[in-house]
Design an enzyme around this catalytic site. Structure first.
Site, PDB file in Angstrom:
ATOM      1  N   ARG A  22     -36.236  22.417 -11.722  1.00 50.79           N
ATOM      2  CA  ARG A  22     -36.723  21.551 -13.183  1.00 50.79           C
ATOM      3  C   ARG A  22     -37.122  20.086 -12.577  1.00 50.79           C
ATOM      4  O   ARG A  22     -38.106  19.640 -13.020  1.00 50.79           O
ATOM      5  CB  ARG A  22     -35.663  21.281 -14.113  1.00 50.79           C
ATOM      6  CG  ARG A  22     -35.661  20.737 -15.273  1.00 50.79           C
ATOM      7  CD  ARG A  22     -35.126  19.227 -14.766  1.00 50.79           C
ATOM      8  NE  ARG A  22     -35.206  18.564 -15.987  1.00 50.79           N
ATOM      9  CZ  ARG A  22     -35.540  17.345 -16.010  1.00 50.79           C
ATOM     10  NH1 ARG A  22     -35.765  16.553 -14.819  1.00 50.79           N
ATOM     11  NH2 ARG A  22     -35.664  16.367 -16.935  1.00 50.79           N
TER      12      ARG A  22
ATOM     13  N   HIS B  17     -41.449  16.071 -12.284  1.00 48.70           N
ATOM     14  CA  HIS B  17     -42.070  14.728 -11.613  1.00 48.70           C
ATOM     15  C   HIS B  17     -43.299  15.168 -10.757  1.00 48.70           C
ATOM     16  O   HIS B  17     -44.080  13.957 -10.280  1.00 48.70           O
ATOM     17  CB  HIS B  17     -40.821  14.225 -10.528  1.00 48.70           C
ATOM     18  CG  HIS B  17     -39.652  13.717 -11.520  1.00 48.70           C
ATOM     19  ND1 HIS B  17     -39.823  12.410 -12.381  1.00 48.70           N
ATOM     20  CD2 HIS B  17     -38.339  14.266 -11.825  1.00 48.70           C
ATOM     21  CE1 HIS B  17     -38.685  12.423 -13.012  1.00 48.70           C
ATOM     22  NE2 HIS B  17     -37.782  13.305 -12.420  1.00 48.70           N
TER      23      HIS B  17
END
Length: 113
Positions: A77, A82
């Site tokens: 995740r 990112h």
């Protein structure tokens, strides 16, 4: 017995898993997934949901269910959030085809305890 919060988090994971299954049903190959931006984006968003809900699962439930690699789910995740454009499509396809069916089964077992 799961707390209300843990039930809600597991239901959220189950929800996201079912949506990934729905979205990839017409996809027959990794290449098809890569070239369908709507499905790709929807799948990635649901991986984020799975990771977020997994972070909120209580420490006790995570410890009682070591068959689920909670740390890896949460790490994926974080990576997607990112490094969205750095996601390895082969890793994603492997997760969809091999890991998600196992995770779905384990989540259902936890919910049915």
């Amino acid at each position: 017995m799961l707390s209300e919060s843990d039930v809600a988090n597991h239901e959220e994971i189950k929800y996201a898993l079912s949506h990934i299954e729905l979205y990839v049903r017409p996809v027959k190959s990794l290449d098809e997934l890569l070239h369908n931006n709507l499905i790709y984006d929807a799948v990635q968003m649901n991986f984020i949901i799975i990771g977020e809900a997994s972070k909120r699962v209580s420490k006790k439930v995570r410890e009682d269910n070591p068959q689920i690699d909670w740390k890896r789910i949460i790490s994926y995740r974080n990576f997607v959030v990112h490094e969205y454009f750095g996601v390895d499509i082969k890793v994603l396809w492997g997760a969809i085809t091999f890991e998600l069916p196992k995770l779905k089964s384990e989540i259902e077992k936890i919910l049915n305890k």
